[in-house]
Design an enzyme around this catalytic site. Structure first.
Site, PDB file in Angstrom:
ATOM      1  N   THR A 232       4.028  71.472  18.783  1.00 40.44           N
ATOM      2  CA  THR A 232       3.479  72.202  17.639  1.00 40.44           C
ATOM      3  C   THR A 232       4.546  72.500  16.596  1.00 40.44           C
ATOM      4  OG1 THR A 232       3.930  74.285  18.788  1.00 40.44           O
ATOM      5  CG2 THR A 232       1.757  73.292  19.104  1.00 40.44           C
ATOM      6  N   ASP A 233       4.102  72.998  15.436  1.00 38.21           N
ATOM      7  CA  ASP A 233       5.056  73.431  14.421  1.00 38.21           C
ATOM      8  C   ASP A 233       4.657  74.809  13.895  1.00 38.21           C
ATOM      9  OD1 ASP A 233       3.160  73.189  12.307  1.00 38.21           O
ATOM     10  OD2 ASP A 233       3.826  71.166  11.813  1.00 38.21           O
ATOM     11  N   ALA A 234       5.454  75.300  12.955  1.00 40.10           N
ATOM     12  CA  ALA A 234       5.261  76.664  12.468  1.00 40.10           C
ATOM     13  C   ALA A 234       3.939  76.850  11.723  1.00 40.10           C
ATOM     14  CB  ALA A 234       6.436  77.076  11.579  1.00 40.10           C
ATOM     15  N   GLY A 235       3.231  75.772  11.431  1.00 38.61           N
ATOM     16  CA  GLY A 235       1.890  75.888  10.867  1.00 38.61           C
ATOM     17  C   GLY A 235       0.868  76.245  11.931  1.00 38.61           C
ATOM     18  N   GLY A 236       1.309  76.267  13.198  1.00 33.57           N
ATOM     19  CA  GLY A 236       0.423  76.659  14.296  1.00 33.57           C
ATOM     20  C   GLY A 236      -0.357  75.493  14.881  1.00 33.57           C
TER      21      GLY A 236
END
Lengths: 139, 139, 139, 139
Positions: D17-21
Site C-alpha cells: 500500500t501507499d500513503a493514499g491508503g
C-alpha cells in the site's frame, strides 16, 4: 523447526531478487510482515479487526536480522512467527525464514502497539495477550 | 531529447534490479512517479501544497509502457515528464526513461485529479492549467 | 550530526510510504543501500569498479535497526554512512536516517566482502582499507 | 470471470500500500508477474525448467494497464493470466486483478522470449505452444 510454531509459505519471484541473483536483503522484512499478519489471522485476530475493535496498530520499534544463507528465484520458503516476550505495550517476535529445514534469515522484532490515530503507545489488545498461542509461547 | 522537457536523474542500485541482471520492469513506474513529483515541484506546485490548497491528489487511471532497452546496476538514468493533453479532470503525460540519449522505456500515463477524501474526480487545479510549462506543452 | 560524516539526500514519494501514512519500515534499508553506494563512489570506489578490479561484492551479514520517529510523504531525508569497525573480510557501518537534525532511524550493518562468483569471503579491498575516510573513521 | 481462466490469489499487506491508503499503482505488475509464474507452473512449465531446458526467459516488451477501482489493506485479490495471442517469439497475455467479481485492474502484456544469455529473441518453447491451455486460449 518446532512444528508448533506458526509458519507461512513465500514463493520467490523476480520482484524479490536483485542483480546479485539472490533475494534483496530488505525483502525478508516484507515476508516477515506477511507471516505476522497471517499469524494474527490464524488466531482470529486479523489486523483490520484489531484496528476497528481496539483502535490500535503495531509498529516496528526495533529489529535485528542475521543472514545465514541466500534465497534464489523460484525458491519456496517458509516464514515463522513466534512471540518470545510480551510487555504491556509491546511484543518481541522471533521470525525465521527457512528453505526446507535450512535457516536462511533469523530476525527478532520488537513491535509496539500504538493508537491508530495518535501513534501513542497503548496496551497490547487483551484478545492477543489472553490467546493460548501467545500464552504458550511465552511460558 | 528536447531540452525544454523536464528531466530528473535516477541512479540504479541493487534495490532496483532483479535476478535477470537488469532493472525490474515495474520499477520504471516508480521512477516516473519521482519525475512527476519533481516536475510539479519545479513549477512551485509540490503535491503537498496541491493537496492542502486544492484538496486533491492525482491517481493513475491508465498507462502504457514500451520497453526498448534495459537499464543495469549503477546506471545513471534520466526520466522526463511532459504534458501531452489536458482535460477538465485529467492530464496525459508522456514520460521517457533515458540513458544518455538512448530511450529505454517510453510511457504514456493518464492521471485523474480526485478529491483527496472522496476520490471523486475534480478539476485539475488552475495553478497547473495556467502554468506556462503546461500551456506551452500542449500548444 | 557530525558534518564529517558522509550523507546522501533521499526524497520520500508514494512508492516509499504505506497505508499507515508513513514510510514502510523495510524501505529504510533501501535508503541505507543508496547511501553506502554513494559513499563508496565519493571515495572513487563505485561498486562496479570494485567488482571489476577486485572481483568482489559486499553482502549484508547482519543488521540492527532502531526506529525513533517516522518519515512522511514528501519529506527530504539525509542518510549517513560511517565505518565503525573493520576486519579482514568485513566492515561494520553505522547508518542514520535524519530529517534535518532529528534522527529517525539508526542502523548498524555488518557487511562481508565476498567473491562475486563463489560468494566466499575475501579480504576487504585495499583501496578501501587504505582510504583516509575509512582510516579516519576507525581511529 | 471465466472460470476456465487461470487465477492466483494475492493478499494485500502494508508492503503493498501507499500513503493514499490504497495499493501503489506499480505493485499490480508484481501481482501479474506472480500469476504468470504460477500459470506456467500449473502447466508443468515453471520458469526454472524453461530456462534450463530451453535456455530462454520471458521479458516484458510492452504493456497497458487500466485502473478501474482500488485495492486496500487486507483485501484478498485474484489475478488471472490468459494468452490472447501468440506469435513465433512472443505472447500477449490479458491479466485481470479482481476482488470477488469486481475488476480492479485490467492489463495486456506483450512478452518476448529471449535467450537467457544474449537477450536475443528466440521462439516460444514448443512445450508452451503445444499445451492445451494455450491452444484453447487462442482458438
Amino acid at each position: 523447526m518446532d512444528h508448533n510454531v506458526f509458519a507461512w509459505p513465500v514463493r520467490i519471484y523476480y520482484e524479490d531478487t536483485d542483480a546479485g541473483g539472490v533475494v534483496y536483503h530488505a525483502n525478508y522484512l516484507r515476508y516477515m510482515e506477511r507471516a505476522r499478519n497471517e499469524w494474527l489471522r490464524s488466531m482470529g485476530q486479523p489486523i483490520g479487526v484489531i484496528k476497528q475493535r481496539d483502535g490500535c496498530v503495531f509498529v516496528v520499534a526495533s529489529l535485528d536480522l542475521h543472514y545465514k544463507a541466500t534465497a534464489k528465484l523460484d525458491d519456496e520458503l517458509s516464514v515463522t512467527a513466534q512471540v518470545t516476550n510480551i510487555k504491556r505495550v509491546s511484543m518481541t517476535l522471533k521470525q525465521t525464514v527457512l528453505r526446507n529445514d535450512e535457516e536462511l534469515v533469523v530476525g527478532n522484532l520488537n513491535l509496539v502497539t500504538v493508537n491508530a490515530d495518535t501513534f501513542k503507545p497503548v496496551a497490547v489488545p487483551s484478545a492477543l495477550t489472553a490467546h493460548p498461542l501467545i500464552q504458550n509461547a511465552i511460558n
